[in-house]
Design an enzyme around this catalytic site. Structure first.
Site, PDB file in Angstrom:
ATOM      1  N   GLU A 263       0.959  -1.177   0.106  1.00 36.10           N
ATOM      2  CA  GLU A 263       0.155   0.055  -0.040  1.00 36.10           C
ATOM      3  C   GLU A 263       1.120   1.042   0.195  1.00 36.10           C
ATOM      4  OE1 GLU A 263      -1.347   2.960   1.236  1.00 36.10           O
ATOM      5  OE2 GLU A 263      -1.774   2.140   3.130  1.00 36.10           O
ATOM      6  N   CYS A 300      -2.345   8.092   4.861  1.00 36.71           N
ATOM      7  CA  CYS A 300      -2.623   7.617   3.391  1.00 36.71           C
ATOM      8  C   CYS A 300      -3.669   7.838   2.637  1.00 36.71           C
ATOM      9  CB  CYS A 300      -2.432   6.314   3.295  1.00 36.71           C
ATOM     10  SG  CYS A 300      -3.154   5.060   4.359  1.00 36.71           S
TER      11      CYS A 300
END
Length: 508
Positions: A263, A300
């Protein structure tokens, strides 16, 4: 509590010293020294994990659920110690860390309940048809099986929920895979405390000592050796695009390539549709300011770019955002390096032609402060660097000429973790134009909210097309995360004595 040597690695149930040392850099408090793993420690941990797989990979779902529940209980018992050292190392406030601890223990228990239910195994059975013409059909069963030892890289921005006992570790253990964690050097003391909790849970249940390992590391070499080790069968990673892409390439270049579930980051575009903007520009601007600055922008899912049709309503939205960000004081970022990288990214945006600075608060050292910019759709299209993530409290408003330009810019975006529609009922026609694009661009599409904050649940997807993640079919949050560390196996005409217990009636 455990008698743990300062700065050691947890390998095969023992705390050991090994490799050169490095000094932590806490936001407050006294630095401590930790050992940095070499190929020797990596090899020992990987071999212990492979030994553990011989039993743990064939353990019952009940036994693994008990292990996950026990880890959660041990972390809660050590909660004050864990959050105290995490606050020293990261500078994150105590309430945020308490919430993150609860999220971490909650997802451990969620995965325990999920594997007990058994649906994730995707069991299938085609019974034999011996009289079928022109050829008989054999008895064939299918079930998902664990893949083997998994390497997990701790994340800097979530010292608990995405690190030593975070979602990657929890989902791998739930699947039946031993785990070797490379702790993040930004919070090595926190990593050690959490590893103590995991090992205490393991020991209480008399599980193989190789089922979990923690390797402290401050070097690229330690992570490289872990990814390259032939006994490691998959890697889970949360971090920067550059580091993640380097590890992804290492996984692909191995003699036996392995999956890399990375990720890597996202700008999480937000589309302000005209009716919503006209009705509530002030509320939307205040909300964006809060989302951008939450946790000093170190999420994020930070919505770093907003698209809106140019006009008075967009002016009002920008003014409300600027007012909200103007109330945010400088705060410590996770590391000195992250703070420096944020300032470099901010200054690059500020110096880009056709970009106007609406707000750039001063901050130095480890601190970060908000920055807000605006540009045109044409300028955004002309400079791809404006679509790159700046990790921190920075937002860019892109003023588009009309709805067609908004749709065209959406189509030109790279893969994202999230995409957000701020809309009212009258915006539905434009939203319908955007949806076929956005669901191809993002793992999660949301309406009338902000993407910061990821619910841990069955239906969550935290991933997306590259470069948001390296595997668009996977998620690092939610129960579907377990599937990353499983593979389907078919069993043809095998006697019951050779089948996994979960394939037989009553197997649990």
């Amino acid at each position: 509590m455990d008698a743990t040597p300062d700065g050691g690695h947890l390998i095969a149930g023992a705390w050991v010293a090994g490799g050169p040392t490095f000094e932590s850099a806490p936001a407050t408090g006294t630095p401590r020294r930790f050992f940095s793993a070499t190929e020797v420690e990596v090899d020992a941990a990987a071999r212990a994990a492979e030994d553990a797989f011989a039993s743990f990979g064939w353990s019952s779902r009940k036994a693994r659920a008990e292990f996950l529940d026990a880890i959660a209980a041990q972390m809660e018992a050590r909660g004050a110690d864990i959050t105290a050292i995490a606050q020293e190392e990261t500078g994150l406030p105590a309430p945020r860390l308490a919430g993150e601890l609860a999220r971490t223990t909650g997802q451990l228990r969620l995965f325990a309940r999920h594997i007990l239910a058994g649906a994730y195994l995707d069991r299938r059975h085609d019974v034999a048809l011996p009289d079928r013409q022109p050829l008989p059909r054999p008895d064939i069963r299918l079930m998902q099986r664990p893949i083997g030892p998994v390497a997990v890289f701790g994340a800097s921005n979530f010292p608990l929920a995405f690190s030593v006992a975070g979602g990657d570790t929890a989902s791998a253990l739930a699947a039946g895979c031993p785990v070797v964690v490379k702790g993040h050097p930004a919070h090595p003391g926190t990593s050690q405390k959490v590893a103590e909790a995991i090992d205490a849970a393991r020991a209480a249940l008399d599980l193989h000592p190789g089922v979990f390992a923690l390797l402290q590391s401050f070097t690229v070499e330690g992570g490289t050796a872990l990814v390259r080790h032939p006994l490691i069968k998959a890697v889970g990673f949360t971090g920067s695009l550059g580091a993640g892409r380097a590890l992804f390439d290492l996984c692909a270049a191995r003699p036996e390539p392995i999956p890399f579930f990375g990720e890597l980051g996202s700008v999480n575009p937000m589309f302000l549709l005209p009716a919503a903007l006209k009705a509530r520009s002030g509320t939307l601007g205040a909300g964006w300011a809060g989302s951008l600055s939450m946790g000093v922008g170190q999420f994020c899912t930070n919505p770093g770019i907003a698209f809106a049709v140019d006009g008075p309503d967009t002016d009002a939205f920008l003014a409300a955002t600027e007012a909200g960000l103007g109330q945010v004081a400088p705060q410590p970022m996770l590391t000195d390096g992250i703070a420096a990288a944020f300032r470099r990214g901010r200054d690059h945006v500020a110096q880009t032609p056709a970009v106007r600075c609406a707000l750039k608060a001063d901050a130095d050292g480890r601190n970060g402060a908000p920055a807000l910019f605006e540009t045109t759709g044409a300028a955004f299209r002309a400079d791809s660097s404006l679509a790159h993530e700046v990790f921190g409290p920075l937002g860019i408003l892109v003023r588009v000429e009309d709805e067609d330009e908004m749709v065209a810019l959406a189509a030109g975006l790279e893969g994202q973790l999230t995409a957000t529609l701020q809309m009212d009922a009258d915006d539905t026609p434009l939203a319908k134009r955007l949806m076929p694009i956005l669901e191809r661009k993002a793992g999660r599409v949301l309406a009338n909210g902000f993407p910061t904050g990821v619910e841990v649940c069955d239906a969550m997807v935290h991933g997306g097309p590259y470069p948001a993640s390296t595997n668009f079919g996977a998620t690092s949050v939610g129960t579907m995360a377990i599937r990353r560390f499983l593979r389907p196996v078919s069993y043809q005409n095998l006697p019951d004595a050779l089948l996994p217990a979960d394939l037989l009636e009553g197997g649990a």
